[in-house]
Design a protein around this motif. Sequence first.
Motif, PDB file in Angstrom:
ATOM      1  N   ASN A 106       9.627 -10.196   2.381  1.00  0.00           N
ATOM      2  CA  ASN A 106      10.930 -10.858   2.451  1.00  0.00           C
ATOM      3  C   ASN A 106      12.023  -9.994   1.809  1.00  0.00           C
ATOM      4  N   VAL A 107      13.248 -10.522   1.853  1.00  0.00           N
ATOM      5  CA  VAL A 107      14.410  -9.775   1.349  1.00  0.00           C
ATOM      6  C   VAL A 107      14.248  -9.493  -0.147  1.00  0.00           C
ATOM      7  N   ARG A 113      12.093  -3.919  -5.127  1.00  0.00           N
ATOM      8  CA  ARG A 113      11.257  -2.717  -5.299  1.00  0.00           C
ATOM      9  C   ARG A 113      12.066  -1.532  -5.842  1.00  0.00           C
ATOM     10  N   PRO A 114      13.187  -1.153  -5.188  1.00  0.00           N
ATOM     11  CA  PRO A 114      13.942  -0.029  -5.764  1.00  0.00           C
ATOM     12  C   PRO A 114      14.522  -0.350  -7.148  1.00  0.00           C
ATOM     13  N   LEU A 115      14.843  -1.622  -7.406  1.00  0.00           N
ATOM     14  CA  LEU A 115      15.355  -1.970  -8.740  1.00  0.00           C
ATOM     15  C   LEU A 115      14.299  -1.685  -9.806  1.00  0.00           C
ATOM     16  N   ARG A 116      13.043  -2.023  -9.498  1.00  0.00           N
ATOM     17  CA  ARG A 116      11.956  -1.793 -10.465  1.00  0.00           C
ATOM     18  C   ARG A 116      11.616  -0.303 -10.547  1.00  0.00           C
ATOM     19  N   VAL A 117      11.508   0.334  -9.377  1.00  0.00           N
ATOM     20  CA  VAL A 117      11.108   1.760  -9.354  1.00  0.00           C
ATOM     21  C   VAL A 117      12.075   2.608 -10.180  1.00  0.00           C
ATOM     22  N   HIS A 118      13.376   2.296 -10.066  1.00  0.00           N
ATOM     23  CA  HIS A 118      14.369   3.106 -10.776  1.00  0.00           C
ATOM     24  C   HIS A 118      14.720   2.527 -12.145  1.00  0.00           C
ATOM     25  N   GLY A 119      14.003   1.476 -12.557  1.00  0.00           N
ATOM     26  CA  GLY A 119      14.174   0.938 -13.910  1.00  0.00           C
ATOM     27  C   GLY A 119      15.468   0.184 -14.132  1.00  0.00           C
ATOM     28  N   HIS A 120      16.072  -0.354 -13.061  1.00  0.00           N
ATOM     29  CA  HIS A 120      17.338  -1.079 -13.230  1.00  0.00           C
ATOM     30  C   HIS A 120      17.128  -2.543 -13.572  1.00  0.00           C
ATOM     31  N   GLN A 125      13.837 -12.545 -14.116  1.00  0.00           N
ATOM     32  CA  GLN A 125      15.199 -13.087 -14.066  1.00  0.00           C
ATOM     33  C   GLN A 125      16.223 -11.981 -13.764  1.00  0.00           C
ATOM     34  N   GLU A 126      16.041 -10.820 -14.390  1.00  0.00           N
ATOM     35  CA  GLU A 126      16.952  -9.695 -14.116  1.00  0.00           C
ATOM     36  C   GLU A 126      16.874  -9.284 -12.644  1.00  0.00           C
ATOM     37  N   VAL A 127      15.646  -9.249 -12.141  1.00  0.00           N
ATOM     38  CA  VAL A 127      15.460  -8.850 -10.743  1.00  0.00           C
ATOM     39  C   VAL A 127      16.195  -9.833  -9.827  1.00  0.00           C
ATOM     40  N   THR A 128      15.976 -11.131 -10.052  1.00  0.00           N
ATOM     41  CA  THR A 128      16.613 -12.137  -9.180  1.00  0.00           C
ATOM     42  C   THR A 128      18.133 -12.023  -9.247  1.00  0.00           C
ATOM     43  N   GLU A 129      18.669 -11.901 -10.450  1.00  0.00           N
ATOM     44  CA  GLU A 129      20.136 -11.811 -10.588  1.00  0.00           C
ATOM     45  C   GLU A 129      20.671 -10.597  -9.838  1.00  0.00           C
ATOM     46  N   ALA A 165      21.976  -2.843   1.301  1.00  0.00           N
ATOM     47  CA  ALA A 165      21.770  -3.359  -0.065  1.00  0.00           C
ATOM     48  C   ALA A 165      20.597  -2.647  -0.732  1.00  0.00           C
ATOM     49  N   ARG A 166      19.538  -2.375   0.040  1.00  0.00           N
ATOM     50  CA  ARG A 166      18.382  -1.666  -0.524  1.00  0.00           C
ATOM     51  C   ARG A 166      18.782  -0.259  -0.980  1.00  0.00           C
ATOM     52  N   ALA A 167      19.640   0.400  -0.176  1.00  0.00           N
ATOM     53  CA  ALA A 167      20.119   1.724  -0.593  1.00  0.00           C
ATOM     54  C   ALA A 167      20.946   1.610  -1.879  1.00  0.00           C
ATOM     55  N   LEU A 168      21.776   0.554  -1.970  1.00  0.00           N
ATOM     56  CA  LEU A 168      22.621   0.392  -3.159  1.00  0.00           C
ATOM     57  C   LEU A 168      21.798   0.071  -4.407  1.00  0.00           C
ATOM     58  N   ALA A 169      20.619  -0.542  -4.226  1.00  0.00           N
ATOM     59  CA  ALA A 169      19.803  -0.961  -5.366  1.00  0.00           C
ATOM     60  C   ALA A 169      19.424   0.219  -6.261  1.00  0.00           C
ATOM     61  N   ALA A 170      19.322   1.400  -5.671  1.00  0.00           N
ATOM     62  CA  ALA A 170      18.977   2.581  -6.476  1.00  0.00           C
ATOM     63  C   ALA A 170      20.184   3.113  -7.249  1.00  0.00           C
ATOM     64  N   ARG A 171      21.363   2.513  -7.020  1.00  0.00           N
ATOM     65  CA  ARG A 171      22.637   2.956  -7.625  1.00  0.00           C
ATOM     66  C   ARG A 171      22.917   4.424  -7.291  1.00  0.00           C
TER      67      ARG A 171
END
Length: 339
Positions: A106-107, A113-120, A125-129, A165-171
Amino acid sequence: EHIYKEFPIHSMNPFTPSVSVKAVEDASIALYPGRATALVGESGSGKTTVARMLARIYDPTAGTMRFRDEEVKYKGRRAASSLRAYRRHIQMVFQDPFSSLNPVHNVRYHLSRPLRVHGHAKTEQEVTEQVLSLLRRVSLSPAEQFIEKFPHQLSGGQRQRVAIARALAARPEVVLADEPVSMLDVSIRLDILNLLTRLKDEEQLAFLFITHDIASARYFAEDTLVMYAGQMVEGGPSDEVIQTPKHPYTQLLLSVAPDPDRVQQVIDHGNTAVPTRGEIPSLIKPPTGCRFHPRCPHAMPICSEQKPARTEVSPGHWTHCFLYDQPGENSQQQQRTPI
Ligand code: SF4
């Protein structure tokens, strides 16, 4: 700077020599924060290969890449260790929103995944936000309704927004967008281009925008580079390249495109910008001299014998063609600091 890519084709037959496809020769691109550069050309011109080298999906055969004024190590011991750090800054958005998302996830999964991989984001709760925030940045709202959806529950435009959005997740600082609107319904192409424009302006992202559609290049990108048969043949500010094209290939591209001033019409018919006369030559044994000479209506004897050098025809606007062998009177380019 001056990157090259050859793909070897190994022959299984001992009587047939192995060959290589000279996919990109001497390509140079500089990208700047808050600015887009369009890379325009037909299929097979080498534009996607250039983007894949910048994304480090392929390594160049030769040449130098720099990021933040440091040379990118794509060979040797440090190549692998620098790859993850580099990829965090450079993200790709692909052409096909239907195959770029995994149908079984799902979305939330695609964006977390990229948020966790890049440590953001670390906690749930942080992931959901942050996933909700990413969905709002790409105008998928109410975000709470999209977060648990699967790709088959989304339209093509919504999928492409999730991919953005997935591309942006890596900042990232750089986004390489490979024909991001060409497979979308005509009614939403302009919406996606407007979204990319907003991200470019508000978040100061540097974009490489790959397209065969010279009119959407003008709509979205400040600068345009034209590629033919693995070589860059013309480049400069988009308005200039499109209003006063110098290279015969750029002129040919424009002659078969709908009116570039009528953006909506052009984007609606964006797939038509393909020259009708001749084909891109084989890149196993490309034409000598100027690679465009077999198709060029202005070809001269020298064109098949020598490679035309780069000539600046006006400030920042250049071409490789023997028709313009006099440098422009004012050859000073505006100085910017590339990424
Ligand atoms: Fe045509 Fe010669 Fe110019 Fe090539 S260099 S585009 S063949 S005129």
